[in-house]
Design a protein around this motif. Structure first.
Motif, mmCIF file in Angstrom:
data_model
loop_
_atom_site.group_PDB
_atom_site.id
_atom_site.type_symbol
_atom_site.label_atom_id
_atom_site.label_comp_id
_atom_site.label_asym_id
_atom_site.label_seq_id
_atom_site.Cartn_x
_atom_site.Cartn_y
_atom_site.Cartn_z
ATOM 1 N N ARG A 1 49.389 6.214 62.264
ATOM 2 C CA ARG A 1 50.733 6.520 62.169
ATOM 3 C C ARG A 1 51.219 6.280 60.432
ATOM 4 N NH1 ARG A 1 52.275 2.491 66.880
ATOM 5 N NH2 ARG A 1 52.316 3.939 68.551
ATOM 6 N N ILE A 2 50.654 5.461 59.599
ATOM 7 C CA ILE A 2 50.839 5.298 58.323
ATOM 8 C C ILE A 2 50.432 6.739 57.597
ATOM 9 C CG2 ILE A 2 50.224 4.504 56.007
ATOM 10 C CD1 ILE A 2 49.631 1.748 57.639
ATOM 11 N N GLU A 3 49.579 7.498 57.945
ATOM 12 C CA GLU A 3 48.702 8.556 57.486
ATOM 13 C C GLU A 3 49.948 9.780 57.712
ATOM 14 O OE1 GLU A 3 46.614 9.146 55.142
ATOM 15 O OE2 GLU A 3 46.472 7.027 55.236
ATOM 16 N N ARG A 4 50.472 9.975 58.931
ATOM 17 C CA ARG A 4 51.317 10.853 59.418
ATOM 18 C C ARG A 4 52.760 10.873 58.660
ATOM 19 N NH1 ARG A 4 50.430 12.774 65.791
ATOM 20 N NH2 ARG A 4 48.157 13.350 65.504
ATOM 21 N N ALA A 5 53.085 9.387 58.602
ATOM 22 C CA ALA A 5 54.106 9.040 57.733
ATOM 23 C C ALA A 5 54.184 9.416 56.466
ATOM 24 C CB ALA A 5 54.431 7.428 57.798
ATOM 25 N N LYS A 6 52.747 9.204 55.841
ATOM 26 C CA LYS A 6 52.907 9.802 54.319
ATOM 27 C C LYS A 6 53.173 11.146 54.222
ATOM 28 C CE LYS A 6 49.491 6.328 52.816
ATOM 29 N NZ LYS A 6 48.017 6.237 52.610
ATOM 30 N N ARG A 7 52.444 11.844 55.102
ATOM 31 C CA ARG A 7 52.565 13.505 55.076
ATOM 32 C C ARG A 7 54.218 13.830 55.254
ATOM 33 N NH1 ARG A 7 47.453 13.405 57.962
ATOM 34 N NH2 ARG A 7 48.390 13.766 59.848
ATOM 35 N N GLU A 8 54.684 13.258 56.218
ATOM 36 C CA GLU A 8 56.275 13.348 56.371
ATOM 37 C C GLU A 8 57.054 12.872 55.343
ATOM 38 O OE1 GLU A 8 57.911 14.640 59.066
ATOM 39 O OE2 GLU A 8 56.019 15.332 60.236
ATOM 40 N N LEU A 9 57.011 12.038 54.423
ATOM 41 C CA LEU A 9 57.698 11.759 53.548
ATOM 42 C C LEU A 9 57.433 12.612 52.201
ATOM 43 C CD1 LEU A 9 56.964 7.844 53.463
ATOM 44 C CD2 LEU A 9 59.225 8.654 53.758
ATOM 45 N N THR A 10 56.296 13.228 52.254
ATOM 46 C CA THR A 10 55.948 13.977 50.930
ATOM 47 C C THR A 10 56.168 15.562 51.458
ATOM 48 O OG1 THR A 10 53.597 14.211 51.562
ATOM 49 C CG2 THR A 10 54.397 12.478 49.972
ATOM 50 N N GLN A 11 56.160 15.962 52.322
ATOM 51 C CA GLN A 11 56.255 17.330 52.765
ATOM 52 C C GLN A 11 57.456 18.031 53.620
ATOM 53 O OE1 GLN A 11 52.339 18.473 54.972
ATOM 54 N NE2 GLN A 11 51.327 17.188 53.437
ATOM 55 N N PRO B 1 48.725 12.287 43.600
ATOM 56 C CA PRO B 1 48.644 13.372 44.388
ATOM 57 C C PRO B 1 49.791 13.156 45.692
ATOM 58 C CG PRO B 1 46.913 11.940 45.040
ATOM 59 C CD PRO B 1 47.599 11.699 43.854
ATOM 60 N N GLN B 2 50.312 14.483 46.286
ATOM 61 C CA GLN B 2 51.413 14.293 47.225
ATOM 62 C C GLN B 2 50.657 13.778 48.377
ATOM 63 O OE1 GLN B 2 53.252 18.099 46.965
ATOM 64 N NE2 GLN B 2 55.078 17.181 46.578
ATOM 65 N N GLY B 3 49.362 14.102 48.832
ATOM 66 C CA GLY B 3 48.814 13.737 49.937
ATOM 67 C C GLY B 3 47.667 14.517 50.194
ATOM 68 N N LEU B 4 47.014 14.368 51.538
ATOM 69 C CA LEU B 4 45.806 15.099 51.811
ATOM 70 C C LEU B 4 46.210 15.966 53.044
ATOM 71 C CD1 LEU B 4 42.600 15.525 52.062
ATOM 72 C CD2 LEU B 4 42.761 13.710 53.691
ATOM 73 N N ILE B 5 46.087 17.322 52.916
ATOM 74 C CA ILE B 5 46.381 18.165 53.971
ATOM 75 C C ILE B 5 45.152 18.270 54.685
ATOM 76 C CG2 ILE B 5 47.353 20.584 54.366
ATOM 77 C CD1 ILE B 5 48.953 18.629 52.564
ATOM 78 N N VAL B 6 45.276 17.953 55.965
ATOM 79 C CA VAL B 6 44.208 18.031 57.086
ATOM 80 C C VAL B 6 44.133 19.094 57.910
ATOM 81 C CG1 VAL B 6 43.074 16.349 58.892
ATOM 82 C CG2 VAL B 6 44.353 15.215 57.020
ATOM 83 N N ARG B 7 42.858 19.780 57.611
ATOM 84 C CA ARG B 7 42.540 20.899 58.340
ATOM 85 C C ARG B 7 41.519 20.806 59.281
ATOM 86 N NH1 ARG B 7 44.629 23.059 53.106
ATOM 87 N NH2 ARG B 7 46.695 24.187 53.296
ATOM 88 N N GLU B 8 40.897 21.975 59.580
ATOM 89 C CA GLU B 8 39.871 22.063 60.690
ATOM 90 C C GLU B 8 38.599 21.494 60.205
ATOM 91 O OE1 GLU B 8 41.088 26.010 63.261
ATOM 92 O OE2 GLU B 8 39.959 26.061 61.281
ATOM 93 N N SER B 9 38.167 21.625 58.747
ATOM 94 C CA SER B 9 37.224 21.053 58.271
ATOM 95 C C SER B 9 36.711 19.596 58.394
ATOM 96 C CB SER B 9 36.832 21.434 56.780
ATOM 97 O OG SER B 9 37.910 21.016 56.150
ATOM 98 N N THR B 10 37.648 18.939 58.758
ATOM 99 C CA THR B 10 37.548 17.366 58.905
ATOM 100 C C THR B 10 38.141 16.905 60.277
ATOM 101 O OG1 THR B 10 39.561 16.825 57.762
ATOM 102 C CG2 THR B 10 37.403 17.071 56.537
ATOM 103 N N ASP B 11 38.430 17.742 61.022
ATOM 104 C CA ASP B 11 38.924 17.517 62.305
ATOM 105 C C ASP B 11 37.884 17.083 63.338
ATOM 106 O OD1 ASP B 11 40.930 17.209 64.287
ATOM 107 O OD2 ASP B 11 41.259 19.108 64.827
ATOM 108 N N PHE B 12 37.337 16.035 63.096
ATOM 109 C CA PHE B 12 36.551 15.458 64.271
ATOM 110 C C PHE B 12 36.130 13.990 63.886
ATOM 111 C CE2 PHE B 12 33.231 15.516 61.122
ATOM 112 C CZ PHE B 12 31.912 14.948 61.435
ATOM 113 N N TYR B 13 35.479 13.245 64.702
ATOM 114 C CA TYR B 13 35.068 11.931 64.548
ATOM 115 C C TYR B 13 33.606 11.816 64.612
ATOM 116 C CZ TYR B 13 39.809 10.740 64.671
ATOM 117 O OH TYR B 13 41.363 10.511 64.488
#
Length: 401
Positions: free
Chosen positions: A346-356, A276-288
């Motif tokens: 940082r790695i997760e953001r880099a993954k999104r930048e690389l694919t998107q 897959p190109q990656g996970l698109i993070v939106r509101e439904s998982t935006d919490f800890y």
């Protein structure tokens, strides 16, 4: 003050499916590059089965290949590339498919990183979806947690009665949930239903239930609120690589015809599995999902500021707490140090930048907080066993040189 109007929408939202339309788009991109003539034939199996047909009216076929089309291809010596994972003749044919096991792993790792410790997965009677669900459950189990599994019919919207049974099954499944919980859901439509059922129970999404649903059908993911986190599979790449594979097979067939004495190769048919190109993070998982308010604030601060050159001391300073105290609490709650969390985000953001995006590696390194391109390179090689360029190439549609 008047109440807002409530509007019901009775629309067949399943068609056209992104996985069909985008695979087609990928084939056409390759066809345009190569100067092919494309012929849309939704009944190729029937046309090729006509007894009067002595030779195929085209040089190859990309499709959701069934047994009839496979038999026709063999009889006519016609190269076929299959893009239907559940095809009954999948093992007999060359094919290009999405890596749903990787998708299930991405989902599980994302929900685990949110501090969740209870999990559930809703799948359906489809081989790809079952593979994603099995991997999701395995990753959760490896982390030491249980995962509740429920199954839907292959087409839950086949009739009103079928949909009622599916909804009742989901309701009974939800009765056994303990909150907070992270949930993987097979389709966006089912994800929307679960959101509505959560609201009926007074549960918050994402405050009580974090949801990842489907394969990024944008309209259903982004509306209505909350928007749904989802996996972007990159179906256009599947179509593109299927066309590239067919091109190779047609070349091989031409060479065999030119060398009449050479026997056809009997190697196993090639299978290409694309991550897959990656996970698109939106509101439904935006919490800890952590009970410790200090640690929760630290996680949010890291998420919002990881693009800056922050370290453990910066996080502690923001929260007005001693670094050593915060480190201890952080390890107790999430079981890894602050520095690891900063690097992970940082790695997760880099993954999104690389694919998107098409940004350079140097730009991405600065944008996500690694600073230098070499630092991005070192972290990817150490943590993922792959260079940033290789990661991008695997997940982006690249033309043949």
């Amino acid at each position: 003050m008047p109440q807002p109007r409530r509007v019901a929408l009775m629309l067949d939202l399943q068609w056209p499916l992104k996985r069909h339309a985008h695979i087609f788009a990928g084939t056409q991109r390759y066809a345009d590059e190569q100067g092919w003539e494309s012929l849309i034939d939704e009944y190729a199996d029937e046309h090729l089965a006509e007894e009067s047909l002595k030779s195929a009216p085209y040089d190859g076929v990309i499709g959701r290949v069934n047994a009839k089309l496979a038999a026709c291809g063999q009889r006519l010596g016609l190269p076929l590339v299959n893009v239907w994972f559940s095809s009954p003749v999948r093992e007999q044919l060359p094919g290009v498919f999405p890596d749903m096991a990787a998708a299930g792993r991405l989902q599980a790792e994302h929900l685990l990183s949110r501090g969740l410790r209870r999990f559930a997965v809703l799948t359906r009677e489809d081989q790809l979806q079952k593979l994603a669900a099995a991997t999701f459950r395995a990753v959760v189990n490896e982390a030491g947690f249980e995962c509740s599994v429920e199954k839907l019919p292959l087409v839950p919207t086949r009739s009103y009665a079928t949909w009622q049974k599916a909804e009742q099954r989901i309701e009974a499944w939800m009765d056994n949930w303990q909150l907070p919980i992270g949930v993987s859901i097979c389709t966006e439509e089912a994800g929307r239903l679960v959101v509505q059922l959560c609201r009926r129970r007074g549960w918050r999404v994402p405050g009580d239930v974090a949801i990842i649903a489907g394969t990024n059908e944008e309209i259903l993911c982004e509306h209505p609120r909350p928007s749904l986190s989802s996996i972007e599979m990159g179906y256009e790449r599947i179509g593109y690589e299927a066309a590239r594979l067919l091109d190779q097979l047609m070349d091989q067939l031409m060479e065999q015809k030119q060398r009449r004495s050479q026997r056809p190769k009997t190697n196993p048919p090639p299978k290409i599995i694309l991550p897959p190109q990656g996970l698109i993070v939106r509101e439904s998982t935006d919490f800890y999902a952590v009970d410790d308010e200090i640690v929760a604030r630290a996680l949010y601060f890291i998420s919002a500021n990881c693009h800056r050159p922050i370290n453990c001391d910066d996080v502690a300073r923001e929260l007005n707490i001693e670094t050593r105290t915060l480190q201890r609490r952080f390890r107790q709650v999430v079981d890894w140090p602050i520095a690891d969390e900063i690097r992970r985000v940082r790695i997760e953001r880099a993954k999104r930048e690389l694919t998107q995006t098409k940004r350079s590696l140097a730009e991405i390194a600065r944008a996500v907080g690694f600073g230098e391109r070499m630092r991005l390179y070192e972290v990817f090689c150490r943590e993922l066993g792959i260079t940033p360029s290789e990661y991008r190439k695997q997940r982006r549609l690249e033309p043949r040189s």
